[in-house]
Design an enzyme around this catalytic site. Sequence first.
Site, mmCIF file in Angstrom:
data_model
loop_
_atom_site.group_PDB
_atom_site.id
_atom_site.type_symbol
_atom_site.label_atom_id
_atom_site.label_comp_id
_atom_site.label_asym_id
_atom_site.label_seq_id
_atom_site.Cartn_x
_atom_site.Cartn_y
_atom_site.Cartn_z
ATOM 1 N NE ARG A 147 8.587 -25.557 -25.681
ATOM 2 C CZ ARG A 147 8.240 -25.317 -24.492
ATOM 3 N NH1 ARG A 147 9.368 -25.007 -23.678
ATOM 4 N NH2 ARG A 147 7.180 -25.363 -23.789
ATOM 5 N N GLY A 186 9.193 -21.721 -14.982
ATOM 6 C CA GLY A 186 9.021 -20.410 -14.106
ATOM 7 C C GLY A 186 9.637 -20.244 -13.050
HETATM 8 C C1 UD1 Z 1 4.398 -23.773 -17.926
HETATM 9 C C2 UD1 Z 1 4.560 -22.765 -16.737
HETATM 10 C C3 UD1 Z 1 5.627 -22.701 -16.193
HETATM 11 C C4 UD1 Z 1 5.922 -23.756 -15.608
HETATM 12 C C5 UD1 Z 1 5.757 -25.040 -16.579
HETATM 13 C C6 UD1 Z 1 6.210 -26.436 -15.785
HETATM 14 C C7 UD1 Z 1 2.702 -20.784 -17.540
HETATM 15 C C8 UD1 Z 1 2.659 -19.523 -18.345
HETATM 16 N N1 UD1 Z 1 4.064 -21.244 -17.323
HETATM 17 O O1 UD1 Z 1 5.269 -23.452 -18.811
HETATM 18 O O2 UD1 Z 1 5.681 -21.614 -15.087
HETATM 19 O O3 UD1 Z 1 7.257 -23.820 -14.924
HETATM 20 O O4 UD1 Z 1 4.736 -24.858 -17.096
HETATM 21 O O5 UD1 Z 1 5.908 -27.402 -16.555
HETATM 22 O O6 UD1 Z 1 1.736 -21.525 -17.226
HETATM 23 N N2 UD1 Z 1 -1.632 -25.203 -22.500
HETATM 24 C C9 UD1 Z 1 -2.895 -25.067 -22.904
HETATM 25 N N3 UD1 Z 1 -3.622 -23.976 -23.752
HETATM 26 C C10 UD1 Z 1 -2.403 -22.812 -24.062
HETATM 27 C C11 UD1 Z 1 -1.080 -23.031 -23.641
HETATM 28 C C12 UD1 Z 1 -0.793 -24.212 -22.968
HETATM 29 O O7 UD1 Z 1 -3.982 -26.157 -22.812
HETATM 30 O O8 UD1 Z 1 -3.024 -21.680 -24.378
HETATM 31 C C13 UD1 Z 1 -1.381 -26.515 -22.024
HETATM 32 C C14 UD1 Z 1 -0.290 -27.236 -22.849
HETATM 33 O O9 UD1 Z 1 -0.941 -28.261 -23.537
HETATM 34 C C15 UD1 Z 1 0.567 -27.878 -21.802
HETATM 35 C C16 UD1 Z 1 0.411 -27.012 -20.598
HETATM 36 O O10 UD1 Z 1 -0.650 -26.280 -20.828
HETATM 37 O O11 UD1 Z 1 0.203 -29.179 -21.409
HETATM 38 C C17 UD1 Z 1 1.487 -26.064 -20.231
HETATM 39 O O12 UD1 Z 1 2.036 -25.667 -21.476
HETATM 40 P P1 UD1 Z 1 3.498 -25.040 -21.864
HETATM 41 O O13 UD1 Z 1 3.513 -24.499 -23.073
HETATM 42 O O14 UD1 Z 1 4.135 -26.593 -22.047
HETATM 43 O O15 UD1 Z 1 4.174 -24.369 -20.642
HETATM 44 P P2 UD1 Z 1 5.662 -23.886 -20.192
HETATM 45 O O16 UD1 Z 1 6.194 -23.423 -21.177
HETATM 46 O O17 UD1 Z 1 6.019 -25.354 -20.129
HETATM 47 CA CA CA Z 2 5.638 -27.879 -20.432
#
Ligand code: UD1
Ligand code: CA
Length: 450
Positions: free
Chosen positions: A15, A139
């Site tokens: 995004r 979430g």
């Molecule tokens: C996530 C939470 C959501 C919360 C929000 C708060 C989950 C499933 N959802 O959603 O409930 O309200 O954060 O900010 O956890 N990342 C990895 N590996 C992956 C996917 C993500 O390292 O496979 C890291 C990303 O780099 C990021 C963080 O995890 O720093 C969060 O990922 P993101 O995709 O931004 O999650 P949200 O959709 O924001």
């Molecule tokens: Ca996030």
Amino acid sequence: MKVASIILAAGQGTRMRSSLPKVLHPILGRPMAWYAVDAARQAAQSQPMLVVGHGADAVRQAFGDAVHYVVQENQLGTGHAVMQAESLLRGQADAVLVTYADMPLVTAATLHRLLQAHAAQPGPITMLTVMADDPRGFGRIVRNAVGGVQAIVEEAQATLEQLAIRELNPGVYCFQADWLWDALHRIPISPKGEYYLTDLVGLAAADHLPVQAILAEDAAEMLGVNTRVHLAEATAIMRRRINQRWMLDGVTMIDPASTYIESGVTIGRDTVLWPNTYLHGSTQIGEECTIGPDTIIRDTRVGSRCEILAAVLEKAVVEDGVEIGPFGHLRKGAHLAEGVHMGNFGEVKNSYLGPGSKMGHFSYLGDATIGVDVNIGAGTITCNYDGQHKHPTEIGDHVFIGSDTMLVAPLKIGAGARTGAGAVVTKDIPPNTLVVGVPARPIRKLDEAK
Ligand code: UD1
Ligand code: CA
């Protein structure tokens, strides 16, 4: 309680629409993820583990050996990301703090409060929640009839009723370690094909284990950065926070809203910052200085009692009691010793000006070493570049350089020497000698310097 911390930073950040990995987008001079790393390190009192994947090489380069790394090859979700750390961390800690690298505003104090709550009332999960009217894609926290936390539902999967829930998941958790490593393997795959860390809450509830939710005191800390709009919001909050800290530490800001201080900067007491001042990188400012308006200082050390007006300083050193500007430019390697006066339209690069020396008007000094109490007349130029090479200029103590002198380097000017206005100096000048003309010739011996 021994605490390990894991920070998730493997996602691409689609995004953001950027070729730079999201977690490296800078906020006040540091990569976004730096703030999460710093807070986790302070709260857990241990070196954080960064889960990297997308842009892993660039992230490693940015953080060096400040963190441990584990690679998540395919980004299969936040639960999958934490699982990557299991082989490295299992058996190493009692509790595991997990945060997201895209949450730069969470403070060490807040994490500390979470860890304390976890220690006081052990359970599989202690987590933060936040109340907010704008859900920003977070979430939703689903509670049961008696108010216990039952599940976290991601926005994409939420029912209309759940979408209306105002209690949100900021993504800051403390897990009981043994429970975590086992439970991670029980996370079901989501409709999107990912393993959500958030599903651990539902698993704990199904096992009839209590999930402890701590309401965040300051909702502004819980801002996640998913887009560049969020990035600007987080930057604005961080900027206010930094400015407030310096004001409380004794720095006056005439207009904090137009004062931009990066997070690696330090400022001494009773220094006054006028509007449109930008302090970048590793800049250090001493006490009782007046900086600005309209000044940019980057990676520069400024002593105490300096006055810097409408100037640009980069990778320079400025000692105590120096005046610069308006419209001065210090470039890399400029070093102004105590009491130097540099007036308007001066540029200094890779040069040392000794104590008390003055260059009042329209001068360029490059690759020069200048002694004590030297007067650099208006319009003086070191001609340090012959089109191929840079050459040095040395000017001894108490030298008087007349207006509009061209100093054709390499050149040595002895102590107490003078040049007449408009001289073009091509040869070394012995001490206490007056030279004039084009090319400059000695015309007189002078009395020994004062
Ligand atoms: C996530 C939470 C959501 C919360 C929000 C708060 C989950 C499933 N959802 O959603 O409930 O309200 O954060 O900010 O956890 N990342 C990895 N590996 C992956 C996917 C993500 O390292 O496979 C890291 C990303 O780099 C990021 C963080 O995890 O720093 C969060 O990922 P993101 O995709 O931004 O999650 P949200 O959709 O924001
Ligand atoms: Ca996030």
